[in-house]
Design an enzyme around this catalytic site. Structure first.
Site, PDB file in Angstrom:
ATOM      1  N   ALA A  65      50.054  22.385-106.995  1.00 52.87           N
ATOM      2  CA  ALA A  65      50.368  23.369-105.965  1.00 52.87           C
ATOM      3  C   ALA A  65      49.759  22.903-104.647  1.00 52.87           C
ATOM      4  CB  ALA A  65      49.790  24.712-106.351  1.00 52.87           C
ATOM      5  N   GLY A 111      50.639  22.661-111.297  1.00 50.35           N
ATOM      6  CA  GLY A 111      51.951  23.298-111.246  1.00 50.35           C
ATOM      7  C   GLY A 111      53.077  22.322-111.572  1.00 50.35           C
ATOM      8  N   GLU A 114      53.227  22.287-115.240  1.00 43.79           N
ATOM      9  CA  GLU A 114      53.714  23.594-115.688  1.00 43.79           C
ATOM     10  C   GLU A 114      55.229  23.694-115.509  1.00 43.79           C
ATOM     11  OE1 GLU A 114      50.478  25.661-113.287  1.00 43.79           O
ATOM     12  OE2 GLU A 114      50.675  27.030-114.994  1.00 43.79           O
ATOM     13  N   GLU A 136      43.300  22.504-112.851  1.00 40.75           N
ATOM     14  CA  GLU A 136      42.921  23.715-112.107  1.00 40.75           C
ATOM     15  C   GLU A 136      41.460  24.109-112.243  1.00 40.75           C
ATOM     16  OE1 GLU A 136      45.692  23.305-113.733  1.00 40.75           O
ATOM     17  OE2 GLU A 136      47.381  24.004-112.544  1.00 40.75           O
TER      18      GLU A 136
END
Ligand code: NAI
Length: 723
Positions: A65, A111, A114, A136
């Site tokens: 992200a 992300g 993911e 993260e």
């Protein structure tokens, strides 16, 4: 410019992601918006039977992200909402009318990973740049777009916990074994294989990937059974607590969220994931870790000198003086980067020992299958051992790592300098002696500087480069560039006794010595500082560094910096008694023959002079808070002095240097971030209180006093933490 472009190959839509003007692809709310439109188009167009998600960047899939956006969240609800938006987008990707293949080349992190978890099939390239992971927790967060729910269901609970709780990356082959990706291919055929799979999935001749379930169900019994699952989660929590002492909330939150997903439903898991992500984004821990992430990134781009920065000289051949602990360590990282090294010591036995130490480090990489046998042999072939100065005639850089003795350092400099090319740079790895003093023996002091590596060199991330007032910008820029090439985070500081890291560390360790003088128990001091967040306590650290080394450093700094650095009596006595620490198997703690640490060696209390009390089992109880405050503020105050004296160029370097070189707790951001967090006025008041009892050790640095008066902070209170 849109980041997503869609092309067609018969019925397959190729979604190519290339965030404009950025070196890597990151996920943002803007991109989520673009994806929605693309998905709408795909849903409407019945001629599309399958899709592929691929990167338009040459060697990056999706790095994660956009972390800058995280800093803009003003409240937990905003962060929660962003996570929810991301989750919705990925759920839509997962349920799209057509199957989507993820074609992964380059870093696929956070992300990014993911996103691929929501795809029907995952193909990764066999390439050194291709890594997969959920980092993260390293930013004090948890995966916020479904990763905590989809990953365990794909690869099993234990493997998912390992990735999520540690933030560890996996390489493609391993990912394939784990069921995280379905295929590993050569980068040249990634597109073709992806097309083929998309067609098969679209035609129904291939089913969506089921991850590890497809690879046999061994081990799955544990997680399908409530009791087994509870046991796995309980063990994981214990291991997190052991490693983090409860200081890092993110891994614990991840465990809760994963449990919710199993015990209630995946939707409940998603909701909990967003909620906890939102809360974590507001924590101080996360802010500090994100600051460190930006700070290290900005150091990667920093040439180490003021603009205009001269081009660094390439370092292809390195001369290392001293094949001891540090010389061998430096050689081991240099040959791994393809540098030709001449390694000199005084006699064949010492050179031989050094060579064996180099081999041990390089061989570990071979044993871990990170390099091939051929690479191992090639790296060792780059190491040229010598007892003379043969081969120094064409080196680009010399790093001296002989004993910490100014006369010896002068002698070797005088011996080698006339043999070197005129433009060669001479660096000393001294940890304490001012470089200006070492350079007194040089005929070209402008080419002399310090390159202070930390031990063990192959593991410690920091390099402190020390420039004197005469060092040229070229020389500094070269040392910085070469340090980065060796994989180090490099800070540049100005010259002075102990520079920055040794000086602040000594202030801290010396205060621990004072606590011993007052009768505190060794293990109580260590425990208090480990609880504060240091990786090991100060007394254990002294055993590691070497009590003799610590003793010498202490004397040099006391001599240079005066009363506040006067070595503690306990330390002086232990040094005089000839205790060495772990290397001599005779330190504050007991060590077995292999060097493994045991309990406190109680006999040391006799030496310290607290013997009578200790043998009666009566140590003076100093509250943990007091012990922590004294040791930490001694360090923080010294860091402020380094800044005020211009040893440090800026607060960023001071914070990064303390975290990566000295072990300051990362979740506290570093000494300057710590002052900002606690408040400079409070810090000054605490220092003054301590100074009233222990003058003059805690006399607040001028800079702190001034800041307390004007209400200034080290960092801007708004916006990005690093300029
Ligand atoms: P060490 O004792 O392991 O190695 C020093 C080596 O220098 C020995 O092998 C010795 O034979 C060799 N030597 C002595 N005279 C020489 C000469 N004329 N030519 C070539 N080699 C010669 O010491 P260590 O720990 O490697 O320290 C070296 C330097 O690095 C010191 O200045 C120390 O302060 C500094 N340093 C040490 C750190 C540590 O944790 N050990 C950390 C950072 C810096």
């Amino acid at each position: 410019m849109p980041a997503l472009t869609v092309t067609r190959d018969a019925g397959v839509a190729m979604l190519s992601l290339d965030v404009q003007g950025a070196p890597v692809n990151t996920l943002s709310l803007g991109l989520a918006e673009e994806m929605r439109t693309v998905f709408d188009d795909i849903e409407r167009d019945s001629s599309i039977t399958a899709a592929i998600l691929i990167s338009g960047k040459s060697d990056n899939f999706i790095a994660g992200a956009d972390i800058e956006q995280f800093l803009e969240f003003k409240a937990a609800e905003e962060a929660e909402q962003a996570s929810y938006t991301g989750q919705k987008m990925l759920s839509r990707l997962e349920r799209l009318r057509v199957p989507v293949v993820a074609a992964i080349h380059g870093a696929c992190l956070g992300g990014g990973l993911e996103t691929t978890l929501a795809c029907a099939w995952r193909i990764a390239t066999e390439h050194p740049k291709t890594v997969l992971g959920l980092p993260e927790v390293q930013l004090g967060l948890i995966p916020g777009t479904g990763g905590t729910q989809r990953l365990p269901r794909l690869i099993g609970l234990p493997a998912a916990l390992d990735m999520i709780l540690r933030g560890r990356n996996v390489r493609p082959r391993k990912a394939m074994k784990m069921g995280l990706v379905d295929e590993v291919v050569h980068p040249a055929i990634l597109r073709d294989v992806a097309l083929q799979r998309a067609r098969e999935l679209g035609a129904g001749t291939r089913q969506r990937s089921k991850g590890r379930l497809e690879r046999g169900a061994e081990g799955l019994l544990v997680e399908r059974n409530r009791v087994g699952r509870a046991l796995v989660l309980k063990r994981a929590r214990q291991s997190v607590m052991q490693q983090t002492h409860g200081q890092y909330p993110a891994p614990l939150a991840a465990l809760d969220v994963i449990r919710t997903g199993y015990e209630e439903s995946i939707d409940a898991g998603f909701r909990e994931e967003s909620r906890r992500f939102g809360q974590l984004a507001m924590t101080e821990v996360s802010r500090q870790l994100i600051f460190l992430f930006f700070a290290t990134n900005s150091l990667k781009k920093d040439p180490g000198v003021t603009a205009p920065a001269p081009a660094p000289h390439p370092v292809e051949k390195l001369g290392v003086l001293g094949a001891g602990f540090m010389g061998a360590g430096i050689t081991s990282v240099a040959v791994q980067q393809g540098t030709l090294v001449r390694l000199k010591d005084t006699d064949p036995a010492r050179v031989g020992k050094g060579l064996a130490a180099v081999r041990e480090v390089v061989k570990e990489r071979y044993t871990k299958k990170q390099i091939t046998r051929q690479q191992l042999d090639d790296m060792m072939a780059l190491t040229g051992p010598t007892t003379e100065y043969t081969g120094f005639g064409n080196v680009d850089l010399v790093i001296e790592a002989v004993f910490e003795d100014i006369d010896l350092k002068h002698r070797v400099l005088r011996e080698v300098e006339p043999l070197l090319p005129n433009d060669a740079i001479y660096a000393s790895n001294t940890s304490t002696i001012p470089i200006t003093r070492i350079a007194e023996a040089s005929t070209r002091p402008e080419q002399v500087l310090g390159m202070h590596f930390f031990s063990p060199v192959h593991k410690m991330p920091l390099l402190e480069v020390i420039a004197t007032s005469r060092t040229t910008k070229e020389a500094t820029a070269t040392a910085v560039a070469y340090g980065k090439q060796l994989g180090k985070t490099v800070i540049v500081v100005n010259d002075g006794p102990g520079f920055y890291t040794t000086r602040t560390l000594s202030a801290y360790m010396n205060e621990a010595g004072r606590l011993l003088d007052e009768g505190a128990a060794i293990d109580a001091i260590d425990r208090a500082l480990v609880d504060f967040g240091f990786p090991v306590g100060p007394i254990t650290l002294l055993d590691e560094v070497g009590i003799d080394v610590g003793g010498k450093v202490g004397l040099v700094l006391a001599d240079a910096l005066g009363l506040r650095m006067t070595p503690a009596e306990a330390m002086r006595r232990v040094v005089t008694a000839g205790r060495l620490g772990r290397k001599g198997r005779n330190g504050f703690y007991k060590y077995d023959a292999s060097g493994k640490k045991g309990d406190v060696d109680d006999s040391i209390y006799q030496i310290i002079g607290a013997g009578a009390r200790a043998s009666a089992g009566q140590h003076v109880r100093i509250p943990d808070e007091e012990m922590v405050r004294r040791c930490v503020l001694a360090m923080v105050n010294e860091a402020a002095r380094c800044l005020q004296e211009g040893i440090l160029r800026n607060v960023r370097d001071g914070d990064v240097g303390a975290v990566f070189g000295v072990g300051f707790p990362p979740f506290r951001g570093g000494p300057f971030r710590y002052v900002d967090t606690v408040g400079v006025a409070t810090i000054v008041r605490q220092l003054q209180e301590l100074n009233a009892r222990h003058p003059p050790r805690f006399e607040p640095a001028e800079l702190l006093l001034e800041m307390a008066q004007t209400g200034k902070t080290f960092y801007p209170t708004e916006g990005r933490p690093v300029a």
